[in-house]
Design an enzyme around this catalytic site. Structure first.
Site, PDB file in Angstrom:
ATOM      1  N   LYS A   1     130.260  28.580 -34.739  1.00 19.01           N
ATOM      2  CA  LYS A   1     131.764  28.001 -34.211  1.00 19.01           C
ATOM      3  C   LYS A   1     131.548  27.191 -32.612  1.00 19.01           C
ATOM      4  O   LYS A   1     132.589  26.543 -33.161  1.00 19.01           O
ATOM      5  CB  LYS A   1     132.243  29.333 -33.304  1.00 19.01           C
ATOM      6  CG  LYS A   1     132.767  29.852 -34.427  1.00 19.01           C
ATOM      7  CD  LYS A   1     132.836  31.709 -33.304  1.00 19.01           C
ATOM      8  CE  LYS A   1     133.205  32.948 -33.827  1.00 19.01           C
ATOM      9  NZ  LYS A   1     133.074  34.297 -33.514  1.00 19.01           N
TER      10      LYS A   1
ATOM     11  N   ASP B   1     142.184  34.450 -33.797  1.00 19.27           N
ATOM     12  CA  ASP B   1     141.569  35.883 -34.132  1.00 19.27           C
ATOM     13  C   ASP B   1     142.877  36.357 -35.207  1.00 19.27           C
ATOM     14  O   ASP B   1     142.230  36.766 -36.135  1.00 19.27           O
ATOM     15  CB  ASP B   1     141.106  36.067 -33.802  1.00 19.27           C
ATOM     16  CG  ASP B   1     139.406  36.252 -33.682  1.00 19.27           C
ATOM     17  OD1 ASP B   1     139.094  35.923 -34.095  1.00 19.27           O
ATOM     18  OD2 ASP B   1     138.933  36.876 -32.444  1.00 19.27           O
TER      19      ASP B   1
ATOM     20  N   GLN C   1     134.444  37.087 -28.212  1.00 20.34           N
ATOM     21  CA  GLN C   1     133.385  37.165 -29.252  1.00 20.34           C
ATOM     22  C   GLN C   1     133.911  38.928 -29.221  1.00 20.34           C
ATOM     23  O   GLN C   1     133.370  39.410 -28.723  1.00 20.34           O
ATOM     24  CB  GLN C   1     132.513  37.332 -29.623  1.00 20.34           C
ATOM     25  CG  GLN C   1     131.129  37.236 -30.596  1.00 20.34           C
ATOM     26  CD  GLN C   1     131.722  36.969 -32.153  1.00 20.34           C
ATOM     27  OE1 GLN C   1     132.586  35.842 -32.084  1.00 20.34           O
ATOM     28  NE2 GLN C   1     131.266  37.540 -32.687  1.00 20.34           N
TER      29      GLN C   1
HETATM   30  N1  GUN Z   1     132.871  39.508 -34.957  1.00 21.67           N
HETATM   31  C1  GUN Z   1     132.688  39.631 -36.048  1.00 21.67           C
HETATM   32  N2  GUN Z   1     133.997  38.968 -36.515  1.00 21.67           N
HETATM   33  C2  GUN Z   1     134.400  38.513 -35.694  1.00 21.67           C
HETATM   34  C3  GUN Z   1     135.839  37.461 -36.117  1.00 21.67           C
HETATM   35  O1  GUN Z   1     135.898  36.804 -36.665  1.00 21.67           O
HETATM   36  N3  GUN Z   1     136.228  37.442 -34.534  1.00 21.67           N
HETATM   37  C4  GUN Z   1     136.139  37.404 -33.376  1.00 21.67           C
HETATM   38  N4  GUN Z   1     136.553  37.710 -32.231  1.00 21.67           N
HETATM   39  N5  GUN Z   1     134.430  38.794 -33.648  1.00 21.67           N
HETATM   40  C5  GUN Z   1     134.104  39.005 -34.253  1.00 21.67           C
END
Ligand code: GUN
Length: 292
Positions: free
Chosen positions: A53, A120, A97
């Protein structure tokens, strides 16, 4: 044989368009969108996601901040960081996350994020806006699934879509997005009775159930589009392998189009996150976000 849906190439194109939008925001509005990512603990998969990311955020010209906290971080310390990021005007997107360590209530943390910065799309306000047809920040993987489906099928209006899985992260929001596209939507899951016959009705299958190779070729209506969200690590013939929720070998013989794993939905998630950050930054500044 089914056409392969190349999510990697689609995501690359999307990132190029996002980079163009970012340079326009900088040149015309003096605005550099910024994304803050918070990682608590040492989960190896999460560390890989967060590193990717950060890399891609910088590549499209945005500001990126990584906050890495130890696994024993208290809920109140994490909430204090979220509050600080909410108040920081250079931060337009906040992503915490998942999964979080056991001592932390995930829902409480997600709902502490300013909904305007919730890239998100997990905050109840954004979930509620999506399900009532209002402008919202929408979860990234579902957005990516629908983009790929529209790229293959064009207008989705009136088609039968079957979503397998009912998670808050994928199943429920993707069903809402498909409903907004005027699909007839069925949400099935691991406890649904006679899942194969439900899936056989589908013109579009979204598999997000988290069970390796569960969906077989003889469940698929000939010519249907299959979007496989699953990322399951298995061992086969003594080798580690990544497989989806669909049995690719049998499904590709029947489907009209299918996403591979890896290289299908996976690359779309971060690209959609970057787009959400552009959307959030634009909305906070009162600028109309460019369409993608
Ligand atoms: N963990 C796995 N996929 C995601 C996601 O799309 N967003 C977040 N915040 N955590 C994740």
């Amino acid at each position: 044989m089914a056409k392969l849906i190349d999510g990697k190439a689609f995501a690359e194109g999307l990132r190029k368009r996002i980079a163009g939008a970012v340079s326009t925001l900088k040149a015309e509005h003096g605005l550099t969108p910024g994304l803050a990512v918070v990682l608590v603990g040492e989960d190896p998969a999460s560390k890989v996601y967060v590193a990717n990311k950060a890399k891609q955020t910088v590549e499209v010209g945005m500001n990126s901040w990584e906050h890495k906290l130890p696994a024993d971080t208290s809920e109140s310390d994490l909430l204090a960081l979220v509050d600080k990021l909410n108040k920081d005007s250079s931060v337009h997107g906040i992503l915490v996350q998942m999964p979080l360590p056991k001592q932390i209530d995930s829902a409480k943390v997600l709902n502490a994020i300013d909904p305007a910065k919730d890239v998100d799309g997990f905050h109840v306000v954004n979930v509620g806006r999506l399900s009532t047809g209002q402008e919202a920040l929408v979860a990234c993987t579902p957005t990516g699934c629908v983009m790929l489906a529209k790229d293959v099928l064009g207008d989705l209006s009136g088609i039968n879509a079957v979503v397998i899985g009912r998670s808050n992260i994928v199943g429920k929001p993707v069903a809402q997005l498909l409903l907004a596209e005027n699909c007839t939507v069925t949400i099935a899951h691991s406890k649904s009775k006679d899942l194969p016959s439900i899936v056989r009705q589908a013109d579009l299958v979204i598999a997000a159930v988290g069970r390796p190779e569960m969906v077989k070729g003889d469940w698929i209506k000939p010519g249907a589009t299959v979007i496989d969200v699953g990322i399951n690590r298995i061992e086969r013939d003594g080798k580690a392998k990544l497989v989806g929720d669909c049995d690719f070998a049998s499904c590709e013989k029947v489907a009209g189009a299918i996403t591979p794993v890896p290289g299908g939905v996976g690359p779309m998630t971060i690209a959609c996150l970057l787009y959400n950050t552009v959307k959030a930054a634009s909305a906070i500044k009162g600028i109309k976000a460019p369409a993608m």
